[in-house]
Each structure stands twice: as C-alpha cells, then as structure tokens.
Design an enzyme around this catalytic site. Sequence first.
Site, PDB file in Angstrom:
ATOM      1  N   LYS A  53      -0.630  58.434 -23.148  1.00  0.00           N
ATOM      2  CA  LYS A  53       0.194  57.701 -22.217  1.00  0.00           C
ATOM      3  C   LYS A  53      -0.614  57.256 -21.013  1.00  0.00           C
ATOM      4  CE  LYS A  53       3.670  61.275 -23.006  1.00  0.00           C
ATOM      5  NZ  LYS A  53       4.362  62.403 -22.380  1.00  0.00           N
ATOM      6  N   GLY A  54      -1.687  57.982 -20.747  1.00  0.00           N
ATOM      7  CA  GLY A  54      -2.421  57.847 -19.481  1.00  0.00           C
ATOM      8  C   GLY A  54      -2.854  56.445 -19.123  1.00  0.00           C
ATOM      9  N   ASP A 110      -7.911  55.546 -19.817  1.00  0.00           N
ATOM     10  CA  ASP A 110      -7.926  56.021 -18.432  1.00  0.00           C
ATOM     11  C   ASP A 110      -9.261  56.661 -18.061  1.00  0.00           C
ATOM     12  OD1 ASP A 110      -7.511  58.195 -20.116  1.00  0.00           O
ATOM     13  OD2 ASP A 110      -5.559  58.729 -19.282  1.00  0.00           O
ATOM     14  N   ASP A 113     -14.243  61.400 -21.050  1.00  0.00           N
ATOM     15  CA  ASP A 113     -14.694  62.729 -20.650  1.00  0.00           C
ATOM     16  C   ASP A 113     -15.799  63.166 -21.615  1.00  0.00           C
ATOM     17  OD1 ASP A 113     -14.657  65.208 -19.346  1.00  0.00           O
ATOM     18  OD2 ASP A 113     -12.991  65.972 -20.509  1.00  0.00           O
ATOM     19  N   LYS A 141     -16.341  60.251 -16.613  1.00  0.00           N
ATOM     20  CA  LYS A 141     -16.812  61.576 -16.190  1.00  0.00           C
ATOM     21  C   LYS A 141     -18.073  61.865 -17.010  1.00  0.00           C
ATOM     22  CE  LYS A 141     -13.324  64.689 -15.638  1.00  0.00           C
ATOM     23  NZ  LYS A 141     -12.546  65.888 -16.071  1.00  0.00           N
ATOM     24  N   VAL A 163      -9.236  65.472 -12.509  1.00  0.00           N
ATOM     25  CA  VAL A 163      -8.539  64.513 -11.654  1.00  0.00           C
ATOM     26  C   VAL A 163      -7.155  64.185 -12.204  1.00  0.00           C
ATOM     27  CG1 VAL A 163     -10.604  63.459 -10.660  1.00  0.00           C
ATOM     28  CG2 VAL A 163      -9.716  62.591 -12.828  1.00  0.00           C
ATOM     29  N   ASP A 169      -2.667  63.077 -15.976  1.00  0.00           N
ATOM     30  CA  ASP A 169      -1.726  64.162 -15.718  1.00  0.00           C
ATOM     31  C   ASP A 169      -2.375  65.533 -15.745  1.00  0.00           C
ATOM     32  OD1 ASP A 169      -2.101  64.051 -18.648  1.00  0.00           O
ATOM     33  OD2 ASP A 169      -0.576  65.626 -18.651  1.00  0.00           O
TER      34      ASP A 169
HETATM   35  P1  IMP Z   1     -12.437  63.082 -24.332  1.00  0.00           P
HETATM   36  O1  IMP Z   1     -13.284  61.988 -23.741  1.00  0.00           O
HETATM   37  O2  IMP Z   1     -12.269  62.979 -25.814  1.00  0.00           O
HETATM   38  O3  IMP Z   1     -12.941  64.447 -23.915  1.00  0.00           O
HETATM   39  O4  IMP Z   1     -10.957  63.058 -23.790  1.00  0.00           O
HETATM   40  C1  IMP Z   1     -10.494  62.158 -22.921  1.00  0.00           C
HETATM   41  C2  IMP Z   1      -9.042  62.477 -22.646  1.00  0.00           C
HETATM   42  O5  IMP Z   1      -8.907  63.773 -22.032  1.00  0.00           O
HETATM   43  C3  IMP Z   1      -8.506  61.487 -21.653  1.00  0.00           C
HETATM   44  O6  IMP Z   1      -7.908  60.393 -22.309  1.00  0.00           O
HETATM   45  C4  IMP Z   1      -7.502  62.305 -20.872  1.00  0.00           C
HETATM   46  O7  IMP Z   1      -6.247  62.275 -21.527  1.00  0.00           O
HETATM   47  C5  IMP Z   1      -8.045  63.714 -20.917  1.00  0.00           C
HETATM   48  N1  IMP Z   1      -8.807  64.047 -19.691  1.00  0.00           N
HETATM   49  C6  IMP Z   1     -10.135  64.205 -19.563  1.00  0.00           C
HETATM   50  N2  IMP Z   1     -10.490  64.509 -18.304  1.00  0.00           N
HETATM   51  C7  IMP Z   1      -9.340  64.527 -17.588  1.00  0.00           C
HETATM   52  C8  IMP Z   1      -9.040  64.766 -16.187  1.00  0.00           C
HETATM   53  O8  IMP Z   1      -9.908  65.009 -15.331  1.00  0.00           O
HETATM   54  N3  IMP Z   1      -7.737  64.696 -15.846  1.00  0.00           N
HETATM   55  C9  IMP Z   1      -6.727  64.411 -16.727  1.00  0.00           C
HETATM   56  N4  IMP Z   1      -6.975  64.178 -18.043  1.00  0.00           N
HETATM   57  C10 IMP Z   1      -8.264  64.243 -18.470  1.00  0.00           C
HETATM   58 MG    MG Z   2      -5.809  59.899 -22.551  1.00  0.00          MG
END
Ligand code: IMP
Ligand code: MG
Length: 198
Positions: A53-54, A110, A113, A141, A163, A169
């Site tokens: 949803k972000g 959004d 990570d 990030k 964040v 969220d």
């Molecule tokens: P990744 O890049 O597969 O680790 O995951 C990314 C997802 O993790 C994003 O779409 C967010 O939903 C969630 N996420 C990662 N870091 C944060 C944060 O700092 N705050 C809130 N959600 C986060």
């Molecule tokens: Mg997300």
Amino acid sequence: MATSTAQIHSEFTNPNLEVLISEAQIQERIKELGAQIASEYAGRNPLLIGVLKGATFFLSDLLRAIDIPLGIEFMAISSYGSSTRTSGEVRILKDLDVPIEGRYIIVVEDIVDTGLTLSYLLANLKSRGAASVKLVALLDKYERREREVPIDYLGFPIPDHFVVGYGLDFAERYRNLPFIAVLKNPDAAQLELPTASV
Ligand code: IMP
Ligand code: MG
C-alpha cells in the site's frame, strides 16, 4: 475545547517522530521527478505500477506531476518471513489486471531497503515482455542493500533508520503523515495506540 483535544491527539506533531524529509521537500522533488519522467516518456504512454500500500501516496502525487498520457495499475506483494529472506522469495497477492507486453513500465515504490522485493518484482515484470521496466523510488536505504536494484529515478537517499510517513507504516500506523519521519521509539509507538473506543 475541541481544539485542545485535537492537539492532544495530533499525529503529525507526535513527539515520538523526528522529521527527516519535510512535506515541502517531498513535493519539490516530486515536481522534478515528474518533469523528468514526462520528458523521457513523451509519446510512449507509460504504465505506472504502484506497489500497495505504501507507494500509493507517492504515486498519487507523482502522477499529477507527469504531464503526458499514461496509465496506472497496482500490485500487492509480500516477502516471505525473515527465515527465508535471503532467498528473496516473494508472493504476489494482487497481480496486474492487464497484459504488459510492449508497454513502457515504471514501477513506483516507496522505499528500497534490502532490495529483495524489487529485484524479484522487476525480473517478474521483465519476463512478461514489457518494452522496458524502470523503477522510481521515493527513498533509498542504500546501506541495507542485499540485492542490486537499479533505481532509475530516486527521490532521496536516506541513512539506515526506520522511517514512517507519506505511505510508510509501522504496524499500519503513520501512513497519513505528510512528511517522512524517523520513529524514535518503536516500542512507545505500539503502547500509545488506543485499545478501546473513546
Ligand atoms: P526490501 O527492499 O525488499 O527489503 O523491502 C522493502 C519494503 O520493506 C518496502 O516496500 C517497505 O514496505 C518496507 N520497509 C523497508 N524499510 C522501511 C522503513 O524504514 N519503514 C517502513 N517500511 C519499510
Ligand atoms: Mg512496500
């Protein structure tokens, strides 16, 4: 009376939040990204795919900064639990409603990570015969990256903090903040939530 009650319950001035990127900074950067995307995708009728949803908050503002014909779609995906995180396995909870063969795709996310979710999603979309698949992310990030993910259009690089706000969220809370903030104490954030109706 009503005013003081509203102040006590203000989410936007919650002392557990430290503003990292202001509403004005976000909106200014979105205008720049939108203008850049409009000039690079003119005549291509791009399809922007928002990740639920972000990313919907970012997508909604970004769309209105891209002054060319375009379409939007949504996908919902979930990563498997932390035990299998390194595998990068991702489940599609809601798929696209349309074929994307020959389309110019721009995935809107959004935050990137670890990169596990996006590396899966980008590969999945490329395998469907899109003309191109690019990524626009509001936040990067970068210190946490495990999988390389090329971010074609980036809002802001951020340090390794958890964040919230502007779609992001913590346990489904804080998505409605108009800015991005660091959550100072996640445990306190949980305790504060009302458990019964007022
Ligand atoms: P990744 O890049 O597969 O680790 O995951 C990314 C997802 O993790 C994003 O779409 C967010 O939903 C969630 N996420 C990662 N870091 C944060 C944060 O700092 N705050 C809130 N959600 C986060
Ligand atoms: Mg997300």
